[in-house]
Design an enzyme around this catalytic site. Structure first.
Site, PDB file in Angstrom:
ATOM      1  N   SER A 135       0.852  -1.185   0.000  1.00 52.05           N
ATOM      2  CA  SER A 135       0.000   0.000   0.000  1.00 52.05           C
ATOM      3  C   SER A 135       0.893   1.241   0.000  1.00 52.05           C
ATOM      4  O   SER A 135       1.722   1.418   0.898  1.00 52.05           O
ATOM      5  CB  SER A 135      -0.883  -0.038   1.256  1.00 52.05           C
ATOM      6  OG  SER A 135      -1.688   1.119   1.338  1.00 52.05           O
ATOM      7  N   LYS A 161      -0.909  -0.875  -4.510  1.00 55.72           N
ATOM      8  CA  LYS A 161      -2.139  -0.149  -4.163  1.00 55.72           C
ATOM      9  C   LYS A 161      -1.759   1.298  -3.895  1.00 55.72           C
ATOM     10  O   LYS A 161      -0.894   1.572  -3.054  1.00 55.72           O
ATOM     11  CB  LYS A 161      -2.781  -0.801  -2.925  1.00 55.72           C
ATOM     12  CG  LYS A 161      -3.762   0.052  -2.153  1.00 55.72           C
ATOM     13  CD  LYS A 161      -4.507  -0.797  -1.127  1.00 55.72           C
ATOM     14  CE  LYS A 161      -4.737  -0.051   0.175  1.00 55.72           C
ATOM     15  NZ  LYS A 161      -5.418  -0.897   1.187  1.00 55.72           N
ATOM     16  N   LEU A 162      -2.420   2.207  -4.618  1.00 46.71           N
ATOM     17  CA  LEU A 162      -2.161   3.626  -4.405  1.00 46.71           C
ATOM     18  C   LEU A 162      -3.266   4.214  -3.539  1.00 46.71           C
ATOM     19  O   LEU A 162      -4.455   4.043  -3.829  1.00 46.71           O
ATOM     20  CB  LEU A 162      -2.144   4.386  -5.738  1.00 46.71           C
ATOM     21  CG  LEU A 162      -1.153   3.926  -6.811  1.00 46.71           C
ATOM     22  CD1 LEU A 162      -1.241   4.858  -8.030  1.00 46.71           C
ATOM     23  CD2 LEU A 162       0.267   3.900  -6.263  1.00 46.71           C
ATOM     24  N   LYS A 163      -2.878   4.929  -2.507  1.00 43.28           N
ATOM     25  CA  LYS A 163      -3.856   5.685  -1.731  1.00 43.28           C
ATOM     26  C   LYS A 163      -4.264   6.899  -2.572  1.00 43.28           C
ATOM     27  O   LYS A 163      -3.386   7.561  -3.155  1.00 43.28           O
ATOM     28  CB  LYS A 163      -3.222   6.143  -0.409  1.00 43.28           C
ATOM     29  CG  LYS A 163      -2.980   4.995   0.569  1.00 43.28           C
ATOM     30  CD  LYS A 163      -4.300   4.424   1.069  1.00 43.28           C
ATOM     31  CE  LYS A 163      -4.090   3.512   2.274  1.00 43.28           C
ATOM     32  NZ  LYS A 163      -5.379   3.027   2.797  1.00 43.28           N
ATOM     33  N   ASP A 189      -7.109   2.992  -3.190  1.00 46.50           N
ATOM     34  CA  ASP A 189      -7.869   2.984  -1.931  1.00 46.50           C
ATOM     35  C   ASP A 189      -8.148   4.426  -1.511  1.00 46.50           C
ATOM     36  O   ASP A 189      -7.211   5.198  -1.270  1.00 46.50           O
ATOM     37  CB  ASP A 189      -7.057   2.269  -0.841  1.00 46.50           C
ATOM     38  CG  ASP A 189      -7.828   2.145   0.476  1.00 46.50           C
ATOM     39  OD1 ASP A 189      -8.998   2.584   0.547  1.00 46.50           O
ATOM     40  OD2 ASP A 189      -7.244   1.596   1.437  1.00 46.50           O
ATOM     41  N   ASN A 191     -10.255   5.344   1.157  1.00 47.29           N
ATOM     42  CA  ASN A 191     -10.610   5.531   2.574  1.00 47.29           C
ATOM     43  C   ASN A 191     -11.746   6.545   2.747  1.00 47.29           C
ATOM     44  O   ASN A 191     -11.637   7.486   3.535  1.00 47.29           O
ATOM     45  CB  ASN A 191      -9.394   5.945   3.408  1.00 47.29           C
ATOM     46  CG  ASN A 191      -8.377   4.827   3.568  1.00 47.29           C
ATOM     47  OD1 ASN A 191      -7.285   4.883   3.002  1.00 47.29           O
ATOM     48  ND2 ASN A 191      -8.740   3.793   4.310  1.00 47.29           N
ATOM     49  N   GLU A 214     -11.017   0.689  -3.777  1.00 47.85           N
ATOM     50  CA  GLU A 214     -11.357   0.317  -2.402  1.00 47.85           C
ATOM     51  C   GLU A 214     -12.026   1.490  -1.679  1.00 47.85           C
ATOM     52  O   GLU A 214     -11.495   2.612  -1.681  1.00 47.85           O
ATOM     53  CB  GLU A 214     -10.064  -0.110  -1.688  1.00 47.85           C
ATOM     54  CG  GLU A 214     -10.231  -0.565  -0.245  1.00 47.85           C
ATOM     55  CD  GLU A 214      -8.886  -0.975   0.368  1.00 47.85           C
ATOM     56  OE1 GLU A 214      -7.905  -1.145  -0.389  1.00 47.85           O
ATOM     57  OE2 GLU A 214      -8.821  -1.111   1.600  1.00 47.85           O
ATOM     58  N   ASP A 239     -13.813  -1.943   2.446  1.00 47.78           N
ATOM     59  CA  ASP A 239     -12.935  -2.131   3.604  1.00 47.78           C
ATOM     60  C   ASP A 239     -13.731  -1.680   4.831  1.00 47.78           C
ATOM     61  O   ASP A 239     -14.397  -2.501   5.502  1.00 47.78           O
ATOM     62  CB  ASP A 239     -11.642  -1.324   3.395  1.00 47.78           C
ATOM     63  CG  ASP A 239     -10.718  -1.257   4.604  1.00 47.78           C
ATOM     64  OD1 ASP A 239     -11.095  -1.741   5.679  1.00 47.78           O
ATOM     65  OD2 ASP A 239      -9.598  -0.688   4.494  1.00 47.78           O
ATOM     66  N   LYS A 263     -10.034  -7.454   7.192  1.00 44.37           N
ATOM     67  CA  LYS A 263      -9.108  -7.097   8.264  1.00 44.37           C
ATOM     68  C   LYS A 263      -9.688  -7.661   9.547  1.00 44.37           C
ATOM     69  O   LYS A 263     -10.737  -7.192  10.002  1.00 44.37           O
ATOM     70  CB  LYS A 263      -8.996  -5.580   8.406  1.00 44.37           C
ATOM     71  CG  LYS A 263      -8.245  -4.881   7.290  1.00 44.37           C
ATOM     72  CD  LYS A 263      -8.213  -3.384   7.542  1.00 44.37           C
ATOM     73  CE  LYS A 263      -7.553  -2.659   6.399  1.00 44.37           C
ATOM     74  NZ  LYS A 263      -7.737  -1.191   6.512  1.00 44.37           N
ATOM     75  N   GLY A 291      -4.390  -4.696   5.830  1.00 48.32           N
ATOM     76  CA  GLY A 291      -3.403  -4.528   6.884  1.00 48.32           C
ATOM     77  C   GLY A 291      -3.674  -3.258   7.651  1.00 48.32           C
ATOM     78  O   GLY A 291      -4.396  -2.369   7.181  1.00 48.32           O
TER      79      GLY A 291
END
Ligand code: OSB
Ligand code: MG
Length: 368
Positions: A135, A161-163, A189, A191, A214, A239, A263, A291
């Site tokens: 990540s 995985k790119l935030k 992702d 968030n 995500e 997630d 998770k 994670g």
């Protein structure tokens, strides 16, 4: 088993590099560890709550408070103690899934160590090693991002995985595709940083052939995700929204996701995580192991979980060195893009006493 007591241990570990997400920047990981002492064996639990309630409502000090004042007393009052009886014993306490997960993990580790059984086997693992992704946080520049991604690909990571967040989404994805090509397994992702009103903007990611997006929307917005899914060709993965096997079943039924990030901490423990795996497998929904910047203890358990048959996508189970210069266990080292599934009893790993001592901020013993 009979519970003798539980030691709470606050540790603080500097990250090798700051980790920026749409909800904030971490430069160190403050972790609450539990040492669960029974008459038969000791077990380790790792609480994945972060210092502040930004990923979810839980945070380290709230988890410690819940464990001290409600969860350990509830466990002490239970008639029998084994891993399967932890969640029912703690059910009268609402929420606090990360705190509950840490306690269940400690009991599970103690039970398995006492019986000489490895966690992977207990959970139903079918692999001896698991493929690993990484990540990648939000960076100050595209150049810095490309250097970082290049380093991880050179290290052997099989998925990037790119935030992302508004203002850092299409351009970084385009830059990574242009530099490293279309064969790299790539996902993003958010968030929860977007709303369904951003559907047209997020559709601009479709041409890049991402594995998944995500958690673009709010944790509670399952219907929004279902709506967004009809507007994108890229699969959605959840997630934050997936807090239980029931939530996973609902999300799948609503068409809110085509993949799930599992998770264990977020869902109340490894046993509920396995149930989510089972629900998803029954619906043909591929899962992967997320994670929370775990130490070697949580990492050992995550790698065991990721060895179950339904974990069909590489997870965020990166090597210890991705996070910490000195992990509290023997480090997990990437071999050909994979991490080995521990084979020893319980977690199969132990804290190194000297390192553990050096990162410990405070301990508290709860006697029963
Ligand atoms: O959303 O998956 C997430 C880390 C902390 C909190 C939330 C998330 C993450 C990561 C990194 O993406 C996962 C890891 O490498 O441990
Ligand atoms: Mg995530």
């Amino acid at each position: 088993m009979k519970l003798t007591g539980v030691e709470l241990r606050w540790v603080r570990m500097p990250l090798v590099t700051p980790f920026r997400t749409s909800f904030g920047t971490q430069t160190a990981r403050e972790v609450l560890l539990l040492r669960v002492v029974t008459g038969d064996a000791e077990g380790w639990g790792e609480c994945v709550a972060m210092s502040e309630p930004r990923y979810s409502s839980e945070y380290v000090d709230a988890a410690a408070d819940a464990i001290t004042h409600f969860l350990v007393p509830a466990l002490a009052a239970a008639r029998r103690l084994d891993a399967n009886s932890v969640a029912p014993a703690l059910a009268p306490v609402r929420g606090h899934r990360m705190a509950k997960a840490a306690l269940e993990m400690g009991v599970l580790d103690a039970e398995l160590r006492a019986e000489g059984r490895p966690l992977a086997r207990e959970l139903g693992a079918v692999r001896e090693r698991v493929p690993c992704g990484v990540s990648v946080g939000i960076m100050d520049s595209i150049g810095e991002l490309l250097d970082t991604v290049g380093g991880y690909l050179d290290a052997g990571y099989v998925r990037i995985k790119l935030k992302i967040e508004p203002g850092w989404d299409v351009e970084p994805v385009r830059a990574v595709r242009e530099r490293f090509g279309d064969d790299v397994l790539l996902q993003v992702d958010a968030n929860t940083a977007y709303t369904v009103a951003d559907a047209r903007h997020l559709a601009r990611l479709d041409p890049f052939g991402l594995l998944l997006i995500e958690q673009p929307l709010d944790e509670e917005d399952l219907l929004g995700h279902a709506e967004l899914a009809t507007r994108l060709t890229t699969p959605l993965c959840l997630d934050e929204s997936i807090t239980s096997a029931r939530a996973a079943a609902d999300a799948i039924r609503l068409g809110a996701c085509r993949n799930v990030n599992i998770k264990p901490g977020r869902v109340g423990g490894y046993l509920e995580a396995r149930r989510i795996h089972d629900v998803c497998a029954a619906h043909g929904v591929p899962v992967w192991c997320g994670g929370m910047l775990e130490t070697g203890l949580g990492r050992a358990a995550n790698v065991a979980l990721a060895a179950l048959p339904g974990f069909l996508l590489p997870g965020d189970t990166s090597a210890s060195g991705r996070y910490y210069r000195a992990d509290i266990t023997a480090p997990f080292v990437l071999e050909d893009g994979h991490l080995p599934v521990p084979t020893g009893p319980g977690l199969g790993v132990e804290p190194l006493p000297d390192v553990l001592e050096s990162v410990t901020v405070r301990t508290e013993w709860l006697s029963l």
